[in-house]
Design a protein around this motif. Sequence first.
Motif, short mmCIF file in Angstrom:
data_model
loop_
_atom_site.label_atom_id
_atom_site.label_comp_id
_atom_site.label_asym_id
_atom_site.label_seq_id
_atom_site.Cartn_x
_atom_site.Cartn_y
_atom_site.Cartn_z
N GLY A 120 47.95 69.31 37.11
CA GLY A 120 48.16 67.98 37.51
C GLY A 120 47.40 67.25 36.66
O GLY A 120 46.47 66.75 35.85
N ALA B 100 47.46 62.56 36.09
CA ALA B 100 47.71 61.24 36.57
C ALA B 100 47.56 60.57 35.28
O ALA B 100 47.00 60.64 34.23
CB ALA B 100 46.48 61.24 37.24
N ASN B 101 48.48 59.36 35.69
CA ASN B 101 48.61 58.23 34.48
C ASN B 101 47.85 57.17 35.14
O ASN B 101 48.22 56.50 35.77
CB ASN B 101 49.92 58.39 33.73
CG ASN B 101 50.71 56.90 32.99
OD1 ASN B 101 49.06 56.36 32.48
ND2 ASN B 101 51.50 56.74 32.46
N ARG B 102 46.95 57.69 34.12
CA ARG B 102 45.98 55.75 34.48
C ARG B 102 46.23 54.39 33.93
O ARG B 102 45.43 54.07 33.94
CB ARG B 102 44.18 56.29 34.36
CG ARG B 102 44.02 57.79 35.47
CD ARG B 102 44.15 57.97 36.61
NE ARG B 102 43.45 58.73 37.59
CZ ARG B 102 44.04 58.89 38.24
NH1 ARG B 102 44.63 58.39 39.64
NH2 ARG B 102 43.42 60.14 39.37
N GLN C 34 51.08 56.86 38.07
CA GLN C 34 51.88 57.81 38.64
C GLN C 34 51.26 59.65 38.04
O GLN C 34 50.52 59.72 37.22
CB GLN C 34 53.38 57.91 38.45
CG GLN C 34 54.10 57.02 38.54
CD GLN C 34 54.07 56.64 40.36
OE1 GLN C 34 53.86 57.66 40.97
NE2 GLN C 34 53.94 55.31 40.85
N GLU C 35 51.57 59.75 39.37
CA GLU C 35 51.16 61.51 38.69
C GLU C 35 52.04 62.62 39.15
O GLU C 35 53.19 62.61 39.90
CB GLU C 35 50.13 62.06 40.12
CG GLU C 35 48.85 61.53 40.10
CD GLU C 35 47.87 61.57 41.25
OE1 GLU C 35 48.19 62.55 41.93
OE2 GLU C 35 46.85 61.29 41.59
N THR D 205 52.83 66.87 38.59
CA THR D 205 52.11 68.63 38.90
C THR D 205 53.36 69.79 38.43
O THR D 205 54.97 69.84 38.58
CB THR D 205 52.77 69.44 39.68
OG1 THR D 205 51.46 68.35 40.93
CG2 THR D 205 51.53 70.76 40.61
#
Length: 264
Positions: A86, A88-90, A130-131, A133
């Motif tokens: 996974g 995730a863009n923070r 956004q994330e 997988t």
Amino acid sequence: MSSRWLLALFGLLLISTSFPLIYADDAADGEVQDEADVKADETIDESGLLISASPDASVTFLFTEPVGAGETLELVAGRVTKFLIGFANRGEKDFTVHFSHTSFRYPMDFSYHVQNFTAARYQRTVAPKQEATFDFALIPNEAFIGRPLGLVVEVHYSDGDNVPYVSTAFNQTVNIIEDESVFNAESAFLILTGIGFLVLLLLLGQHLLSRFTRKQPQRVRQYQETGTGKTGDLDFEWIPKELTSEKKSPKMGSPRQRKPQKTN
């Protein structure tokens, strides 16, 4: 003169051997670092530059096959192992996930690569907030059965400014175990051989048992009836005496000797 030449040659030898030592010390103080000193979220690229993880990226990891591998940390040799990564863009910039690199490492020294798997190419852009997988699959070699190995999964990505980053999704020691659920050809051959040997022993035992327990033909004995000729042991008290007394039957003469009676 000869002693002076010897001293000069000895000095030249000392000077020539000192240069490689100085060069090695200078190289150790440069930008290139040993991979053993690299942290978990850092790696060294082909050009020798140290690449670390971005603070705006969050990476997670999950085993999907075999079931329970994430708890036991056991991978089955010869069977497919699947996992999900996974990402995730923070941050505020786009990230482009290029590929993931998976390898087995020596458990006592993770800088030593035991086996490198083919990199999985993604080339997927993850927008801010956004994330995404990503999946990957590998098959542990049966030669590693019974051995602990370090499993390292790295995700390579870059931001909108083409700055490269590497995040380590998984970095732990796993055990490679034997697949006991598959009925392989070797097991089938051993089982069939054992069954055949058992049937052969049963047939041999039945043959030997039939030889020792075979019945001999019995000879027919001839019994001779003796009748009741001996009456010494018989009890005649219950028989009336009138019946047991011997009665002499009258002697019958021959018909010729009989005289005809005279008739008056």
